[in-house]
Structures are given as structure tokens and as C-alpha cells.
Design an enzyme around this catalytic site. Structure first.
Site, PDB file in Angstrom:
ATOM      1  N   GLU A 244      -8.097  -6.138   6.118  1.00  0.00           N
ATOM      2  CA  GLU A 244      -7.027  -5.289   6.657  1.00  0.00           C
ATOM      3  C   GLU A 244      -7.593  -3.908   6.885  1.00  0.00           C
ATOM      4  OE1 GLU A 244      -3.522  -5.212   4.170  1.00  0.00           O
ATOM      5  OE2 GLU A 244      -3.675  -7.354   3.771  1.00  0.00           O
ATOM      6  N   LYS A 246      -8.083  -0.068   6.434  1.00  0.00           N
ATOM      7  CA  LYS A 246      -7.848   0.811   5.287  1.00  0.00           C
ATOM      8  C   LYS A 246      -7.181   2.082   5.810  1.00  0.00           C
ATOM      9  CE  LYS A 246     -10.001   2.671   1.138  1.00  0.00           C
ATOM     10  NZ  LYS A 246      -9.175   3.865   1.056  1.00  0.00           N
ATOM     11  N   ARG A 251      -0.470   5.605  -1.083  1.00  0.00           N
ATOM     12  CA  ARG A 251      -0.010   4.295  -1.518  1.00  0.00           C
ATOM     13  C   ARG A 251       1.420   4.428  -2.022  1.00  0.00           C
ATOM     14  NH1 ARG A 251      -3.844   0.281  -4.773  1.00  0.00           N
ATOM     15  NH2 ARG A 251      -2.470  -1.501  -5.012  1.00  0.00           N
ATOM     16  N   ARG A 266       0.805   6.073  -6.440  1.00  0.00           N
ATOM     17  CA  ARG A 266      -0.094   5.302  -7.293  1.00  0.00           C
ATOM     18  C   ARG A 266      -0.253   5.958  -8.661  1.00  0.00           C
ATOM     19  NH1 ARG A 266      -5.751   4.790  -4.584  1.00  0.00           N
ATOM     20  NH2 ARG A 266      -6.763   5.086  -6.576  1.00  0.00           N
ATOM     21  N   GLU A 296       1.027   1.374   2.476  1.00  0.00           N
ATOM     22  CA  GLU A 296       0.401   2.687   2.619  1.00  0.00           C
ATOM     23  C   GLU A 296       1.240   3.490   3.614  1.00  0.00           C
ATOM     24  OE1 GLU A 296      -2.291   3.350   0.752  1.00  0.00           O
ATOM     25  OE2 GLU A 296      -3.346   4.992   1.709  1.00  0.00           O
ATOM     26  N   PHE A 335       1.695  -4.221   2.612  1.00  0.00           N
ATOM     27  CA  PHE A 335       0.679  -5.247   2.394  1.00  0.00           C
ATOM     28  C   PHE A 335       0.879  -6.128   1.174  1.00  0.00           C
ATOM     29  CE2 PHE A 335      -1.295  -1.066   1.293  1.00  0.00           C
ATOM     30  CZ  PHE A 335      -1.324  -1.204  -0.088  1.00  0.00           C
ATOM     31  N   ARG A 410      -9.085  -2.880 -11.952  1.00  0.00           N
ATOM     32  CA  ARG A 410     -10.008  -2.847 -10.835  1.00  0.00           C
ATOM     33  C   ARG A 410     -10.756  -4.167 -10.836  1.00  0.00           C
ATOM     34  NH1 ARG A 410     -11.137   1.703  -8.005  1.00  0.00           N
ATOM     35  NH2 ARG A 410     -10.251   3.223  -9.422  1.00  0.00           N
ATOM     36  N   LYS A 416     -12.901  -2.286  -1.207  1.00  0.00           N
ATOM     37  CA  LYS A 416     -12.834  -1.384  -0.056  1.00  0.00           C
ATOM     38  C   LYS A 416     -14.211  -1.312   0.560  1.00  0.00           C
ATOM     39  CE  LYS A 416     -13.117   2.306  -3.408  1.00  0.00           C
ATOM     40  NZ  LYS A 416     -12.425   3.313  -4.143  1.00  0.00           N
TER      41      LYS A 416
HETATM   42  P1  AMP Z   1      -9.581   4.087  -2.665  1.00  0.00           P
HETATM   43  O1  AMP Z   1      -8.440   5.031  -2.622  1.00  0.00           O
HETATM   44  O2  AMP Z   1     -10.751   4.583  -1.893  1.00  0.00           O
HETATM   45  O3  AMP Z   1      -9.896   3.612  -4.058  1.00  0.00           O
HETATM   46  O4  AMP Z   1      -9.100   2.777  -1.893  1.00  0.00           O
HETATM   47  C1  AMP Z   1      -7.980   2.022  -2.290  1.00  0.00           C
HETATM   48  C2  AMP Z   1      -6.702   2.552  -1.652  1.00  0.00           C
HETATM   49  O5  AMP Z   1      -6.665   2.274  -0.263  1.00  0.00           O
HETATM   50  C3  AMP Z   1      -5.448   1.889  -2.159  1.00  0.00           C
HETATM   51  O6  AMP Z   1      -5.019   2.450  -3.362  1.00  0.00           O
HETATM   52  C4  AMP Z   1      -4.454   2.128  -1.036  1.00  0.00           C
HETATM   53  O7  AMP Z   1      -3.788   3.359  -1.262  1.00  0.00           O
HETATM   54  C5  AMP Z   1      -5.320   2.328   0.175  1.00  0.00           C
HETATM   55  N1  AMP Z   1      -5.111   1.335   1.253  1.00  0.00           N
HETATM   56  C6  AMP Z   1      -5.141   1.638   2.566  1.00  0.00           C
HETATM   57  N2  AMP Z   1      -4.942   0.559   3.326  1.00  0.00           N
HETATM   58  C7  AMP Z   1      -4.769  -0.486   2.483  1.00  0.00           C
HETATM   59  C8  AMP Z   1      -4.541  -1.886   2.674  1.00  0.00           C
HETATM   60  N3  AMP Z   1      -4.453  -2.424   3.882  1.00  0.00           N
HETATM   61  N4  AMP Z   1      -4.434  -2.655   1.567  1.00  0.00           N
HETATM   62  C9  AMP Z   1      -4.540  -2.115   0.312  1.00  0.00           C
HETATM   63  N5  AMP Z   1      -4.754  -0.806   0.082  1.00  0.00           N
HETATM   64  C10 AMP Z   1      -4.874   0.002   1.147  1.00  0.00           C
END
Ligand code: AMP
Length: 552
Positions: A244, A246, A251, A266, A296, A335, A410, A416
Site C-alpha cells: 500500500e 505510505k 495515523r 498513535r 492515515e 487500511f 513492532r 515500511k
Molecule cells: P513510520 O511512521 O515511519 O514508523 O511508519 C509507519 C506509519 O506509516 C504508520 O504508523 C502509519 O501512520 C503510516 N502509514 C501510512 N500509510 C500507511 C498504510 N497504507 N498502512 C499502514 N500505515 C501507514
């Protein structure tokens, strides 16, 4: 439990830093508690209220200085100087109360229930005259305490226990004290988001009780977190075949119950008031009796996504919300679905949760199901990844279609993938008032990373140059309420704000507690959506440093 007993335990904790020894002391303390066990758990962690409780004491350093001065008979200047000298309001309070000559009439020992009731009163004081009432009330509280108690009462009133009893230690202590499995303890925590409640259930109902803890509507779940991969192939090797985009936004965990909608970040903050547009979008497009869904929220203007920075301004906003809704409109990309019509879906597969989500969502302009590519072909996934980047997204999320939803962890069910970044998410723990034209702004921000074992924040550098006036103003407004102490121009801040920081170089250095110093750290963006426990760890810094040295 009397506050005095708690204070003695806190004092014992303050003398040690070993994780096992700390766990043992907390275990002993938990075993001593009665019905006030949730309060003990909360107070050891320096939290006047449980995490889901939105109340705040609203006690600033200034209030504390005034209260200590009034209660002890010293001048405010004396108090401030001692705080500056000791670097700790708690220690300063203890010293002054120890020396205090006048005795207080009607001194009575306070127990934790009484303290909790007093905290409730403090939190409810607002409006005109409340600042004075808070000072008086704080003074009364301190006057009913011994010198040692004032040390910890002051820290608690400032939400700053500084003992390093993090979530890991609390989990292990509960498991040890009540003879329950730490994994079950942590799982229960991720459901109710309150170790105080988990401790009570563990003690009174054992593992069976912990297992029975389910999802509660309007009580946010700890979100499942993502690990990192460096290629689509690596994701596929880790059983992830759903890709998907990002989205670069906030969130949002949305709860629907009896026609009412609530929105959590979050960090589990309730932001329903700040996002009436999310509420409206969900009311319009989600049809169910009750549910918990996740997505998101992304700021959009004229069809184009705006950087997260724009949206983040809305998270802490208390005024002019309607205007913000108009100037920074959002779209919610959904999502996941963790709960539907009374049924807990956490243990079901992503595939089936997604079907549940689709069954209740009627998409419209501001409510969209996150588009998915399902493939185990890396080349195909690469095309999707590239397109996502071209459209201005951060990268892609790679998910395991068969995996359950594991709150708060986690685990390797979601990854990601984004272009390699060496930036760090760090917490601002101090700053300095500027000079000349900049006297009204805070600058030279002291940054810290986290020790993953103790949750202690370890300084790693100062971010000074390169900030625009607008950014300085914004950061000053945001950080001013978090000032804990001021010494000359420099202030110590309640750790509250995470920032993403780039830098030119990283060096080993004894100057900072982390053992490293960043050279020329530069603000990439504010991460108001991040909790301080989500900032980068010193382990990641070790890792980056090792890579950095190799490259040289
Ligand atoms: P990070 O913030 O770099 O740890 O990446 C994870 C975060 O990406 C999640 O906590 C979500 O807020 C965000 N996110 C964005 N798009 C998506 C998606 N399609 N599915 C899940 N999380 C997503």
C-alpha cells in the site's frame, strides 16, 4: 498506602540504575499496595493520571516555585536559584523543606487516595483566578508532606519522576509480583493502555483475568508498528505480499459506538475535537453498529497532498478549529478494522479484516480505502513503489495478508519501505532563549535519543542554526508550556516534542550522555504525532555510527 511509604520506595529507586534491581524494588512496592495499586503504578511512572485520562494538573514550574516559596518562607528568587543549582525542583523542594523553620499547623499524613482526590481538584481549576488557587492548593499539599515527600510530590506535580521506570520494567514487575506471564501482561496493556488497571487484574484475577481483557470502545488500542525493509524483495521474503502507499499523514484510530465517533492518534491522544472533519467523514461513510477502524489522515489542497507539517498543526490546536478544517482539509485513507459489531478481529487475518472494513465503508471524497497491490513478484511491487514515490508519497507499506493485528508491537507483520534515510527522530529536552532580534524565541534546541532499556533520554546535540523565524515562533509557542526550569538563558523542557533531524556528521563525544554528538543537526520536520517513547534509540545511533565510520 501513605505517600510517605511510596516516597521511601521512590528514594530507593533513585539510587540505582540497574534494570533488574529496579524491577525488584518495583515488584516489592506493587506487593505492598492495596486498592490503590493503580495509583502506585501511575505515580512511580511520574503520571498524575492514567494514560487514557485527559485531565492535566496544569502546574508549571513557576507555580511550583511560588508554592514552595510560600510554604517554606524563602523568597522566589532563593527557590529559583536552588533549582538552578541542583537542576531538580524535587531536590530543591526537599532541601528547603528540610531547613524550614516554621512548623505547619494541622499537619496530617496524606495517603494516595487523598493525593488522587487533590489532583482531581487541581485539574478541575480553570478560568480566572485559577493560577492563584493552584498555587495555594499546591502549597497546602506540600505543607502536609515531609521533606522527602516534597521531593517526589513536586516531581509528580510536574509529571517528571526521572526514575527511569519505563514500560518494560513495569511489565516485568507486574509479572513478578503477581506471578503472571509478562507476554500476557503486555498484551493486556496494549488493550487497555493502562498498567495500573493491568496490575489490578493480574493481582485479583491472575492470568485468566489478563486473557479475558478485550477491546474497549472509546479506549484506544496501542497501534501495531512497522519494521523497516530495504527492498520489496526483502518484504516478500518476510511473507509480505500486500503493498500500500505510505501516506504521509497522521495515523488515526477511529472508534464508533452508538452513533458517536472518537478519533485517537498513535500516541493515543483523543483528537476528536480537533478533527470534526474526520468525524463527519466517518459518520457519512461508515455504516455499522460499532467498530474500531484505522487509517492515515492526510492534508490535501486542490487534489494534492500537503506535507505532514501542515496537518500536524491541527493536532495540538485548541482554537479556530473550523478555520483549520477549511484551510487544511483532510482525506482519510482507511487500511484496517480491528473490531466490528461487538466482535474482536485482532486474531483474524489482515485479509479478513480488510473484507470487514470494505463491508462497512462507502467511499466518498474524504473517505477512501487505501488501494492495495497484492503480489509476490518483486518487479511488480517495484513499479508500485516507484509510482508511490512519484506521486509524492513517502514510500510503501508491505503487509502480511495472513497476519493477525498485534497491538503495540513492532512484529514482522507490517514493514515500511522508503528511500534510505539517515535522519533521526529525537526529543527536544532543552533550549536557550535567543539574543538580539531573537530574544523572544527559544533556540539552540537540545536533542536527545532514548535508552531502550530504561527509557532514559540521552542528549546527543544541539540544533541551532538554520531555523526560520516562522519555525522559531512556532517551536517557542509549542514548547513554552513545557519549560520546567530556567537557568540564565537556558531552559530545561518537559520532553514532549519529537523532531526529525538531519545532520552532517556524527562523532563520538563525552559532552553528551549518549556518547555521541551530531554535527550541524538540521530540522527536517516536527513529529507531533510521535510519543517520546517512539523516538530513536541509542542503539540505532550506534548502528548509524558504525555505518558512518565504515563509509569514511
Ligand atoms: P513510520 O511512521 O515511519 O514508523 O511508519 C509507519 C506509519 O506509516 C504508520 O504508523 C502509519 O501512520 C503510516 N502509514 C501510512 N500509510 C500507511 C498504510 N497504507 N498502512 C499502514 N500505515 C501507514
Amino acid at each position: 498506602m501513605e505517600f510517605e511509604t511510596l516516597a521511601h520506595y521512590l528514594e530507593r529507586l533513585s539510587g540505582i540504575s540497574g534494570r533488574l534491581e529496579m524491577t525488584d524494588i518495583v515488584t516489592e512496592l506493587l506487593n505492598k499496595a492495596s486498592d490503590d495499586l493503580p495509583l502506585v503504578v501511575s505515580y512511580v511512572q511520574g503520571k498524575p493520571f492514567p494514560p487514557w485520562d485527559r485531565r492535566e494538573l496544569g502546574i508549571a514550574e513557576k507555580t511550583m516555585v511560588k508554592a514552595i516559596a510560600k510554604a517554606t518562607g524563602y523568597t522566589e528568587d532563593n527557590v529559583e536559584k536552588l533549582i538552578a543549582k541542583t537542576g531538580d525542583t524535587g531536590i530543591a523542594a526537599q532541601e528547603l523543606f528540610d531547613k524550614k523553620v516554621q512548623t505547619t499547623l494541622g499537619y496530617r499524613k496524606l495517603d494516595l487516595d487523598e493525593i488522587a482526590a487533590e489532583f482531581g481538584k487541581l485539574a478541575s481549576m480553570s478560568g480566572s483566578g485559577s493560577a492563584d488557587r493552584k498555587i495555594r492548593h499546591t502549597m497546602d499539599l506540600l505543607n502536609n508532606a515531609s521533606a522527602l515527600e516534597t521531593k517526589y510530590l513536586a516531581r509528580l506535580l510536574l509529571s517528571e519522576m526521572r526514575l527511569g521506570v519505563g514500560e518494560g520494567i513495569m511489565r516485568d514487575a507486574i509479572a513478578k509480583a503477581f506471578n503472571v506471564d509478562p507476554v500476557l501482561t503486555e498484551r493486556a496493556y496494549s488493550m487497555v493502555n493502562d498498567y495500573g488497571e493491568v496490575a489490578s487484574i493480574a493481582r485479583d484475577k491472575g492470568e485468566r483475568g489478563l486473557r479475558a481483557i478485550g477491546i474497549r470502545l472509546f479506549r484506544p488500542l496501542r497501534p501495531m508498528l512497522a519494521q523497516m525493509v530495504h527492498s520489496t524483495q526483502e518484504a516478500i521474503d518476510n511473507k509480505c505480499t500486500v503493498f500500500e502507499k505510505k501516506f504521509d499523514g497522521m495515523r488515526a484510530q477511529v472508534h464508533v459506538k452508538d452513533g458517536k465517533v472518537r478519533v485517537f492518534t498513535r500516541r493515543l491522544d483523543d483528537v476528536t475535537t480537533q478533527f470534526p472533519d474526520i468525524v463527519a467523514a466517518v459518520e457519512k461513510g461508515v455504516k455499522c453498529e460499532n467498530c474500531i477502524i484505522e487509517g492515515e489522515a492526510v492534508a490535501y489542497r486542490e487534489g494534492n497532498p500537503l506535507p505532514f507539517q501542515r496537518l500536524s498543526r491541527r493536532i495540538k490546536r485548541k482554537y479556530d478549529i473550523d478555520e483549520m478544517v477549511k484551510s487544511i482539509p483532510i482525506k482519510l485513507f482507511l487500511f484496517d478494522c480491528m473490531y466490528l459489531n461487538g466482535e474482536n478481529l485482532l486474531l483474524t487475518s489482515l485479509e479478513s479484516r480488510r473484507k470487514s472494513l470494505e463491508s462497512i465503508v462507502a467511499e466518498h471524497g474524504a473517505l477512501i480505502l487505501s488501494p492495495q497491490l497484492v503480489t509476490s513478484n518483486a518487479a511488480e511491487a517495484d513499479v508500485f513503489y516507484k509510482a508511490a514515490l512519484d506521486e509524492g508519497h513517502e514510500g510503501v507499506m508491505c503487509k502480511n495478508l495472513e497476519a493477525e493485528y498485534k497491538p503495540g508491537s513492532r512484529v514482522g507483520y507490517m514493514y515500511k519501505l522508503k528511500p534510505v534515510s539517515e535522519s533521526l527522530d529525537l526529543v527536544i529536552v532543552g533550549a536557550e532563549w535567543g539574543e538580539g532580534r531573537r530574544t523572544k524565541w527559544l533556540g539552540s534546541f537540545l536533542l536527545a535519543c532514548r535508552d531502550p532499556d530504561t527509557n532514559e533520554l540521552l542528549e546527543i546535540g544541539r540544533m541551532g542554526t538554520g531555523l526560520k523565524d516562522e519555525q522559531l515562533q512556532y517551536l517557542t509557542d509549542l514548547l513554552k508550556p513545557d519549560i520546567l526550569e530556567q537557568k540564565g538563558k537556558s531552559v530545561r523542557l518537559r520532553p514532549n516534542l519529537v523532531v526529525e533531524v538531519g545532520y552532517q556528521e556524527m562523532q563520538k563525544s563525552p559532552t553528551y550522555a549518549s556518547g555521541y554528538a551530531l554535527r550541524f543537526p538540521k530540522l527536517i520536520r516536527m513529529r507531533e504525532d510521535r510519543g517520546i517513547d517512539e523516538c530513536d534509540t541509542v542503539d540505532r545511533v550506534d548502528d548509524l555510527y558504525a555505518r558512518f565510520v565504515k563509509k569514511k
